[in-house]
Design an enzyme around this catalytic site. Sequence first.
Site, mmCIF file in Angstrom:
data_model
loop_
_atom_site.group_PDB
_atom_site.id
_atom_site.type_symbol
_atom_site.label_atom_id
_atom_site.label_comp_id
_atom_site.label_asym_id
_atom_site.label_seq_id
_atom_site.Cartn_x
_atom_site.Cartn_y
_atom_site.Cartn_z
ATOM 1 N N ASP A 289 20.432 -4.195 -4.530
ATOM 2 C CA ASP A 289 19.862 -5.262 -3.696
ATOM 3 C C ASP A 289 20.964 -6.197 -3.194
ATOM 4 O OD1 ASP A 289 17.360 -4.236 -4.217
ATOM 5 O OD2 ASP A 289 16.879 -5.689 -5.775
ATOM 6 N N SER B 245 24.048 9.385 -6.878
ATOM 7 C CA SER B 245 23.037 10.341 -7.332
ATOM 8 C C SER B 245 21.986 10.568 -6.256
ATOM 9 C CB SER B 245 22.384 9.858 -8.634
ATOM 10 O OG SER B 245 21.721 8.622 -8.441
ATOM 11 N N GLU B 246 21.605 9.509 -5.535
ATOM 12 C CA GLU B 246 20.644 9.650 -4.434
ATOM 13 C C GLU B 246 21.234 10.481 -3.299
ATOM 14 O OE1 GLU B 246 18.315 5.353 -4.986
ATOM 15 O OE2 GLU B 246 20.122 5.497 -3.767
ATOM 16 N N ASN C 47 22.998 5.427 -3.473
ATOM 17 C CA ASN C 47 24.025 5.555 -4.497
ATOM 18 C C ASN C 47 24.414 7.029 -4.606
ATOM 19 O OD1 ASN C 47 22.143 6.887 -6.245
ATOM 20 N ND2 ASN C 47 21.436 4.910 -7.013
#
Length: 475
Positions: free
Chosen positions: A264, A197-198, A195
């Site tokens: 997921d 932020s990752e 995502n």
Amino acid sequence: MIQYSSKFNNAKVLVLGDVMLDRYWFGATNRISPEAPVPVVKVQGIEERAGGAANVAMNIASLSVPVALHGLIGQDDAGRALDKLLNSHNIQNHCVALDSHPTITKLRILSRHQQLLRLDFEEGFHHVASDSLLAKLEQEITAYGALILSDYGKGTLESVQQMIQVARKAGVPTLIDPKGTDFERYRGATLLTPNMSEFEAVVGHCKDDDEIVEKGLKLIADFELTALLVTRSEKGMTLLRPNQAPFHLPTQAKEVYDVTGAGDTVISVLATAIADGRPYEEACYLANAAAGVVVGKLGTSTVTPTELENAIHHREETGFGILAEDELKRAVEQAKQRGEKIVMTNGCFDILHPGHVSYLENARKLGDRLIVAVNTDESVKRLKGESRPINDLNARMAVLAGLASVDWVVPFAEDTPQRLIGEILPNLLVKGGDYKPEEIAGSQEVWANGGEVKVLNFENGCSTTNVIKKIQASK
């Protein structure tokens, strides 16, 4: 009408990763405890759902696709509850049950559809020998069309690099939803799905789309990936691949109720579509549609084929989206009967950029419905040269149809849309750039019918040519 299918007849997926059980306690909250300033919840219902890698497998099974799950659980009530859940959905459960560790369990307490508290019961499986998982993977990998490594940082994937190499040797695509900032662990994977932020935790802050593309392509090169899909919450998702134009998809979520398990769902549908032989663009489109469904549900959830079918054709049911010419004529006629003002524009829209998005939003504000006519691939080649288009017609129309400002998308094969405009006869014909109104294809037909023709400006510095130059410069 151009359609994507939610049926995956040739897909078979293997999921390996951190398996969890999600427990939910639902209750009413009417007072504050006299013992402490906390709400008192009167529990009225209890529910158990598969979480982590098990939820990934459930998502795939819900699409009526064969799936096997490998992971680690405990020899306890939670492990047995998981086994029962998986078996009830025809998932091949190959999880190893250990007596030394409990099953990872997350308990959520909810009231009035709001999560009040989460309790985690876990020791993780760090430093637990994963030789058996690796050996099982080597035995079974060739029977599957895709491998998902579901990493929640709980230790099951300590041998992740060896697992990737096993899949590469077998020629099976490996998809990973990464955890943490050590992407070196995932070197050689086919596709990562961080995502935003990752992603920024690894590459640093990105001030705009161009920087996301630049840093994403560098990350792909640094870690020998095939592709990178950055999920961007309300901004949708961006697919990056070396030597190919970025593929941006806007979000399809109408209402975000709960983001639990949304990642997921994305990787589940992606892997399923890739295992079924679908192009990456179509796989991303389907995953994006599925994510839009699942965030509208409470808790860890899955998407059924019917829900996915409705999502990917959500406008089709009301006469909107990607239409053939005869379908568009009927839809426009009905709209005009309702007194709606029809705006029409056209272009190649090869690589959709912020200038396009702003232009289309401004065009939409001038009326009630916006039609975008798109040059076919052969038409683009005649206008732009043999190296174009970068994205094929289906990909270009899919992105345009996903924009909130666009009501209808229709292809045309000629060099100009003059004939099509004469058939549709919009109330307002719009074109971006430095044209004079009388130079715009279709203007005479629109004026003759009592309509208007208007020229809008593009944002300075935004062009497909500039985007292509930046991609080439990053090689």
